[in-house]
Structures are given as structure tokens and as C-alpha cells.
Design an enzyme around this catalytic site. Structure first.
Site, PDB file in Angstrom:
ATOM      1  N   CYS A 257      -4.144   9.435  -3.274  1.00 29.01           N
ATOM      2  CA  CYS A 257      -2.999   8.429  -3.408  1.00 29.01           C
ATOM      3  C   CYS A 257      -1.838   8.795  -2.502  1.00 29.01           C
ATOM      4  O   CYS A 257      -1.202   8.895  -3.463  1.00 29.01           O
ATOM      5  CB  CYS A 257      -2.858   7.761  -4.353  1.00 29.01           C
ATOM      6  SG  CYS A 257      -2.311   5.748  -4.534  1.00 29.01           S
TER       7      CYS A 257
ATOM      8  N   CYS B  91      -0.221   0.933   1.120  1.00 26.97           N
ATOM      9  CA  CYS B  91      -1.827   2.708   0.732  1.00 26.97           C
ATOM     10  C   CYS B  91      -1.157   3.150   1.259  1.00 26.97           C
ATOM     11  O   CYS B  91      -0.788   3.286   2.190  1.00 26.97           O
ATOM     12  CB  CYS B  91      -2.529   2.117   1.432  1.00 26.97           C
ATOM     13  SG  CYS B  91      -4.335   3.470   0.892  1.00 26.97           S
TER      14      CYS B  91
END
Length: 289
Positions: free
Chosen positions: A87, A226
Site C-alpha cells: 500500500c 490508493c
């Protein structure tokens, strides 16, 4: 159990310091903690521990490439409790937290992840605000595929940034028409192409060095941002214009980041914010077992 709450361009996380790897991050517990009504609410959880400690506890079967036992490791869990490889926004928040908490004093160090070690540069970090660049490593082209939203087909490129993405550039999209898309449900995709699911980005083509993007993350839903998705989007946007390298500002609902692509590798620079810290009630947490 102590926690901090932070976000990178409004992609938000609960940070759990766990140097002795004593916290049981079962999927139901993670899902409850990330639930915005039952728990604190977040897009995911970042457990903070040394890579060697996680390996010793059996959380990691082996150390990922580029990660040493003494590196701080970002044990990342999606909001549904599933384990995720990587991430990008989480790494920025993780690195910021390490500095703010006094666990790391260097400006440049490696953050371990299941997608390998990620070198970071902390440009600034105080108790609330930070700015971090992450070396995202190799960006791998998986080939062409397509996503479907409300019956409309968006052609795109499968891109591996340590986790799978389908980045779809639509030359006819504007910022306004992009914002009108319904991403409440997961876009359709080819499960044969992406057998483990996929993060889907829909974006405009490059205009004045920038693109607008929205993302539906597997295991989470639509998020405000994201990090790995912005890298996939920038890579796809450059290739849409016939370029293999360049710098792209990616605007997402939660803000803006800068992605630089060169030689098949990418860096991601953007902000991090630590908004709160506190203690979870042991009775509540243990009752989730």
C-alpha cells in the site's frame, strides 16, 4: 492497546504498534476495527513491528526480498481483514509514524512489505504532518484487459506494483464525467486474468502534466486515494501517450501525489497526516475473538 490514526491523501489507516507481535489480527477483528460504525473506521490497518519479529512469530513465512530482520515492517491488512501485499499511501503514513513516534531517526531507510523492501525518503515529519517519497520499485506490465462499470467497458492495462491493478485511461473522460461514475459496486473484470482480484483505476488522459483518477480497491471498495493505484495510473497514462517515462501529478478525491516513472521503476511522493492517538479498550477488543 495503543493506536494512532493517520491518512495519506485521505486513504486512512489505524496504526498499531506491536513490537513483540502479540496482537491477534484475525480477519473479524480487523474488519470490526476498520468498520466506521462498529470501530474506529479505516481503509486498513498498519501493524508496526520489526521484520525479524514477525518472521519469528510466524506472521511471515520468510523475509521478502530487500528486507532485513532489523527493518521495520508494514504488516498491512485491508478493511475486510484480508492480507495485502503493498500500500503506497500506507508506506508514507508508516514512515511518518516511525519518525513521529521516535522509532526511527534517519531521513532515508527501508520499510519492509510483502512486496519487498521499499526505500523511503522522509522530507519532513512532525507530530501531525509529513511528506514522504517511496521508491515503489519495478512496475510490471501484465497486458491489456478491461473493466466494466454500469455496462460500459473501459479498456486498460494490467499493471503489477507489488499488487495487481487494472488502470483504464479514457480519452473522453473529463474530471466532471469521471466524478459522475458509480463506483459503489465493484467494477467487472476478467477473473481469468486477475485470479486473486484486482484494484481498478479509471482515469483521464494526461493534460498539463496531470490526470484525474478514481479507484475501487479489492477488499475495501472505493477509496479517496490508493498509492499503488496512482503509480499504476501514471504508468498507464504515460503509455497511453506513447511514453515510457515521465512525471505525472495524479489528482484523486483525497488530494494529489506525484509519480515519477523511469526505466521501468517508479517513485511516489505525497503527504501524510497523523490525526489522533489513543488506547483501544481491551474488553472491546478481546470480545471480538
Amino acid at each position: 492497546m495503543d493506536f494512532s490514526k493517520g491518512h495519506g491523501t485521505e486513504n486512512d489507516f489505524v496504526v498499531l504498534p506491536d513490537p513483540d507481535v502479540r496482537i491477534d489480527l484475525s480477519a473479524p477483528r480487523v474488519a470490526a476495527l476498520c468498520d466506521r460504525r462498529r470501530g474506529l473506521g479505516a481503509d486498513g490497518i498498519l501493524r508496526v513491528a520489526k521484520a525479524g519479529a514477525l518472521a519469528g512469530a510466524g506472521v511471515l513465512a520468510e523475509l521478502p526480498d530487500g528486507t532485513s530482520e532489523d527493518d521495520w515492517f508494514m504488516d498491512y491488512r485491508n478493511a475486510d481483514g484480508s492480507i495485502a501485499e503493498m500500500c503506497g499511501n500506507g508506506v508514507r503514513v508508516f514512515a511518518h509514524y516511525l519518525r513521529a513516534a521516535g522509532l526511527e531517526s534517519r531521513d532515508e531507510f527501508v520499510v519492509g512489505s510483502r512486496a519487498g523492501g521499499k526505500p523511503v525518503i522522509v522530507h519532513s515529519a512532525d507530530g501531525a504532518f509529513g511528506e514522504v517519497t517511496v521508491d515503489m520499485g519495478v512496475v510490471r506490465d501484465l497486458g491489456t484487459s478491461a473493466a466494466t462499470i454500469d455496462g460500459k467497458v473501459f479498456n486498460g492495462i494490467g499493471i503489477d506494483v507489488g499488487n495487481p491493478h487494472l488502470a483504464c485511461v479514457d480519452a473522453h473522460l473529463t474530471a466532471a464525467s469521471l466524478s459522475a461514475l458509480d463506483l459503489t459496486a465493484a467494477p467487472g473484470f476478467d477473473p481469468g486474468f486477475f485470479p486473486h482480484g484486482v484494484n481498478v483505476e479509471i482515469l483521464t488522459r494526461i493534460d498539463s502534466g496531470a490526470v484525474d483518477m478514481r479507484v475501487h480497491e479489492r477488499g475495501v471498495g472505493e477509496t479517496r486515494s490508493c498509492g499503488t493505484g496512482t503509480v499504476a495510473a501514471a504508468t498507464a497514462a504515460l503509455r497511453f501517450d506513447g511514453a515510457d517515462s515521465g512525471e505525472v501529478n495524479v489528482r484523486i478525491p483525497g488530494g494529489q501525489v506525484t509519480v515519477a516513472v523511469s526505466g521501468g521503476r517508479a517513485t511516489l511522493r505525497g503527504p501524510s497526516v497523523l490525526v489522533a492517538s489513543g488506547t483501544l479498550d481491551d474488553g472491546w477488543w478481546n470480545g471480538l475473538a
